[in-house]
Design a protein around this motif. Structure first.
Motif, PDB file in Angstrom:
ATOM      1  N   ALA A 140       0.907  -0.988  -0.275  1.00 47.52           N
ATOM      2  CA  ALA A 140       0.168  -0.228   0.170  1.00 47.52           C
ATOM      3  C   ALA A 140       0.614   1.279   0.113  1.00 47.52           C
ATOM      4  CB  ALA A 140      -1.033  -0.123   1.334  1.00 47.52           C
ATOM      5  N   ARG A 141       2.181   1.170   0.747  1.00 48.60           N
ATOM      6  CA  ARG A 141       3.109   2.411   0.934  1.00 48.60           C
ATOM      7  C   ARG A 141       3.238   2.627  -0.391  1.00 48.60           C
ATOM      8  NH1 ARG A 141       7.950   3.690  -0.040  1.00 48.60           N
ATOM      9  NH2 ARG A 141       8.452   1.427   0.444  1.00 48.60           N
ATOM     10  N   ILE A 142       3.818   1.841  -0.911  1.00 53.22           N
ATOM     11  CA  ILE A 142       4.278   1.590  -2.679  1.00 53.22           C
ATOM     12  C   ILE A 142       3.885   2.388  -3.463  1.00 53.22           C
ATOM     13  CG2 ILE A 142       5.568   0.752  -4.631  1.00 53.22           C
ATOM     14  CD1 ILE A 142       6.546  -1.070  -2.593  1.00 53.22           C
ATOM     15  N   LEU A 143       2.260   1.663  -3.410  1.00 56.82           N
ATOM     16  CA  LEU A 143       1.268   1.922  -4.317  1.00 56.82           C
ATOM     17  C   LEU A 143       1.108   3.602  -4.213  1.00 56.82           C
ATOM     18  CD1 LEU A 143      -1.764  -0.972  -3.787  1.00 56.82           C
ATOM     19  CD2 LEU A 143      -0.186  -0.039  -6.573  1.00 56.82           C
ATOM     20  N   ARG A 144       0.838   4.315  -2.739  1.00 59.58           N
ATOM     21  CA  ARG A 144       0.813   5.444  -2.336  1.00 59.58           C
ATOM     22  C   ARG A 144       2.314   6.332  -3.579  1.00 59.58           C
ATOM     23  NH1 ARG A 144      -1.502   3.461   2.204  1.00 59.58           N
ATOM     24  NH2 ARG A 144       0.363   3.490   3.276  1.00 59.58           N
ATOM     25  N   GLU A 145       3.124   5.440  -3.095  1.00 54.34           N
ATOM     26  CA  GLU A 145       3.922   6.730  -3.738  1.00 54.34           C
ATOM     27  C   GLU A 145       3.822   6.726  -4.987  1.00 54.34           C
ATOM     28  OE1 GLU A 145       8.189   5.148  -1.866  1.00 54.34           O
ATOM     29  OE2 GLU A 145       8.621   4.579  -3.711  1.00 54.34           O
ATOM     30  N   GLU A 146       3.913   5.735  -5.757  1.00 52.69           N
ATOM     31  CA  GLU A 146       3.355   5.992  -7.474  1.00 52.69           C
ATOM     32  C   GLU A 146       2.103   6.387  -7.645  1.00 52.69           C
ATOM     33  OE1 GLU A 146       5.341   4.119 -10.102  1.00 52.69           O
ATOM     34  OE2 GLU A 146       6.662   4.095  -8.709  1.00 52.69           O
ATOM     35  N   GLY A 147       1.472   7.378  -7.161  1.00 51.73           N
ATOM     36  CA  GLY A 147       0.866   8.076  -6.868  1.00 51.73           C
ATOM     37  C   GLY A 147      -0.464   6.823  -7.807  1.00 51.73           C
ATOM     38  N   ALA A 148      -1.101   5.872  -7.409  1.00 53.31           N
ATOM     39  CA  ALA A 148      -1.790   4.910  -7.878  1.00 53.31           C
ATOM     40  C   ALA A 148      -3.063   5.507  -7.937  1.00 53.31           C
ATOM     41  CB  ALA A 148      -1.653   2.774  -6.690  1.00 53.31           C
ATOM     42  N   ALA A 149      -3.660   6.281  -8.574  1.00 55.58           N
ATOM     43  CA  ALA A 149      -5.252   6.412  -9.179  1.00 55.58           C
ATOM     44  C   ALA A 149      -6.654   4.889  -9.475  1.00 55.58           C
ATOM     45  CB  ALA A 149      -5.579   6.743 -10.147  1.00 55.58           C
ATOM     46  N   GLU A 150      -6.101   3.795  -9.378  1.00 54.24           N
ATOM     47  CA  GLU A 150      -6.529   2.472  -9.959  1.00 54.24           C
ATOM     48  C   GLU A 150      -5.465   1.143  -9.891  1.00 54.24           C
ATOM     49  OE1 GLU A 150      -9.541   0.867 -13.043  1.00 54.24           O
ATOM     50  OE2 GLU A 150      -8.642   2.853 -13.218  1.00 54.24           O
ATOM     51  N   LEU A 151      -5.987  -0.185  -9.132  1.00 59.62           N
ATOM     52  CA  LEU A 151      -4.320  -0.843  -9.437  1.00 59.62           C
ATOM     53  C   LEU A 151      -5.628  -1.698 -10.109  1.00 59.62           C
ATOM     54  CD1 LEU A 151      -3.039  -2.247  -7.974  1.00 59.62           C
ATOM     55  CD2 LEU A 151      -4.418  -3.138  -5.771  1.00 59.62           C
ATOM     56  N   VAL A 152      -4.896  -2.986 -10.799  1.00 58.84           N
ATOM     57  CA  VAL A 152      -4.918  -3.869 -11.589  1.00 58.84           C
ATOM     58  C   VAL A 152      -4.266  -5.536 -11.010  1.00 58.84           C
ATOM     59  CG1 VAL A 152      -5.477  -5.074 -13.797  1.00 58.84           C
ATOM     60  CG2 VAL A 152      -5.626  -3.262 -13.548  1.00 58.84           C
ATOM     61  N   VAL A 153      -5.002  -6.127 -10.736  1.00 58.42           N
ATOM     62  CA  VAL A 153      -4.193  -7.446 -10.058  1.00 58.42           C
ATOM     63  C   VAL A 153      -5.010  -8.841 -10.380  1.00 58.42           C
ATOM     64  CG1 VAL A 153      -5.208  -6.752  -7.388  1.00 58.42           C
ATOM     65  CG2 VAL A 153      -2.969  -8.220  -7.574  1.00 58.42           C
ATOM     66  N   SER A 154      -4.045  -9.659 -10.910  1.00 55.35           N
ATOM     67  CA  SER A 154      -4.634 -11.401 -10.681  1.00 55.35           C
ATOM     68  C   SER A 154      -5.196 -11.598  -9.556  1.00 55.35           C
ATOM     69  CB  SER A 154      -3.642 -11.861 -11.480  1.00 55.35           C
ATOM     70  OG  SER A 154      -4.052 -13.170 -11.594  1.00 55.35           O
ATOM     71  N   ARG A 155      -5.865 -12.595  -8.907  1.00 62.46           N
ATOM     72  CA  ARG A 155      -6.412 -13.452  -7.983  1.00 62.46           C
ATOM     73  C   ARG A 155      -5.662 -14.216  -7.458  1.00 62.46           C
ATOM     74  NH1 ARG A 155     -11.282 -14.624 -11.356  1.00 62.46           N
ATOM     75  NH2 ARG A 155     -11.865 -13.164  -9.913  1.00 62.46           N
TER      76      ARG A 155
END
Length: 287
Positions: free
Chosen positions: A247-262
Motif C-alpha cells: 500500500a505504501r508503494i502504491l501511494r508512492e506511485e500515485g496510484a489511481a487504480e489497481l489491477v491485480v490477478s487473484r
C-alpha cells in the motif's frame, strides 16, 4: 537455459458486463463505469438486482430493528414496507440501467433475483464476463469500505471483477498493475492494465513482486508485451512485502487504480483485505 515466458496474444473481448445494482450512490457510479467499458468492448450490459433473502426473513422476527440512514433512529422492521422498498429499488435499477445505456446504444437486460447476492451472481457469471460493483453497498458492515459481497466475489468469481469507487482522479495519477515475477497469467492482468490506462489516458506503472532482484526472463516478457502494445510504462521490481508495505508503494506511485490477478501472492497474505480497504481506489481483480 531458462525458457522465456510465452506471451499469449490478447483475444477480442467477449462475454458480458454484469453490474450489481442495489440503489446506493456507489452502485450507480459503478453502473456508469460498467457502461463505459461495455461501450468500448461492444458488450451487453446485464444489470443484476438481488433481493437479499436473509434480510427479508429477518423482518419476520419481532426483535428485528432497522436504523434510519439519516435520522439514526431505531424502528421495528416491517416486512410489507421492506417488500415495497425492494420493489421501488428494483424499479430504480431498471430506470438507471436504461438511462446509462441509452446514449451508448448498448444491448442491456435486467435480472431480478431473490437469494444470496454472491450465490446469484456466481450462477449468472461466466469466465468471459466482467462483474462490476461498488466496493460497498447495503451488505457492508457499518464503517467498512469493502463489503462482504465484494470480499466474496473477488475470490470466487470465474472471471474478472471491478470494485468501483467514485474518486476524482488527480493529475499525473497512475494505473498500477501488481504482478508476481513467477505468475503464469501475467499477460492477461497486464492487458487489462494497459486497457485501463488508455481508457483514462493515464500513465502506467507495473510493479513486479520478486523474492530476488527480479526474474529477468519474466521482466523481459512484460517489457516486450508493453512494447508490442505501444505503451510506455514504468516497470519496477518490488519485494514480496506485506500488504501494508505494498500500500505504501502504491501511494508512492500515485496510484489511481489497481489491477491485480487473484493468483497474485498478495492474496495469500493475512492482511490482503487491509490492503484493499486502506487504498480505497478502483481495483480490478483478474482471473
Amino acid at each position: 537455459m531458462t525458457d522465456k515466458p510465452e506471451i499469449v496474444p490478447v483475444e477480442p473481448a467477449s462475454g458480458r458486463v454484469l453490474v450489481l445494482l442495489d440503489g446506493s450512490r456507489l452502485s450507480l457510479a459503478a453502473l456508469e463505469a460498467a457502461a463505459d467499458i461495455a461501450a468500448r468492448r461492444d458488450l451487453e450490459v446485464l444489470g443484476v438486482f438481488v433481493e437479499e433473502v436473509n434480510l427479508l426473513r429477518s423482518s419476520g422476527f419481532d426483535f428485528a430493528r432497522e436504523i434510519g440512514a439519516s435520522s439514526g433512529a431505531s424502528r421495528p422492521m416491517d416486512s410489507a414496507m421492506l417488500e415495497m422498498r425492494m420493489r421501488a429499488l428494483a424499479e430504480q435499477a431498471r430506470r438507471s440501467l436504461e438511462r446509462a445505456v441509452a446514449s451508448r446504444g448498448l444491448r442491456q437486460a435486467l435480472k431480478l433475483c431473490r437469494g444470496s447476492v454472491i450465490e446469484e451472481v456466481l450462477s449468472l457469471a461466466g469466465p468471459e464476463d466482467l462483474v462490476v460493483m461498488g466496493r460497498a453497498g447495503w451488505s457492508a458492515t457499518p464503517g467498512s469500505r469493502l463489503g462482504s459481497t465484494a470480499r466474496g466475489l473477488i475470490r470466487q468469481a470465474p472471471g474478472d471483477v471491478l470494485l468501483w469507487t467514485d474518486l476524482r482522479r488527480r493529475p499525473r495519477s497512475r494505473v498500477v498493475v501488481l504482478l508476481n515475477d513467477d505468475q503464469g497469467a501475467n499477460h492477461r492482468t497486464l492487458a487489462v492494465g494497459i486497457e485501463q490506462a488508455r481508457r483514462h489516458q493515464q500513465p502506467l506503472t507495473v510493479l513486479v513482486r520478486s523474492h530476488t532482484s527480479g526474474n529477468v526472463p519474466a521482466i523481459e516478457a512484460i517489457e516486450r508485451q508493453l512494447r508490442e502494445a505501444g505503451v510506455t510504462a514504468r516497470v519496477r521490481v518490488v519485494p514480496h512485502a506485506r500488504g501494508s508495505e505494498v500500500a505504501r508503494i502504491l501511494r508512492e506511485e500515485g496510484a489511481a487504480e489497481l489491477v491485480v490477478s487473484r493468483e497474485c501472492s498478495v492474496f495469500d497474505e493475512s492482511d490482503a483485505e487491509h490492503l484493499l480497504v486502506e487504498l480505497n481506489l478502483p481495483v480490478t481483480v483478474t482471473q
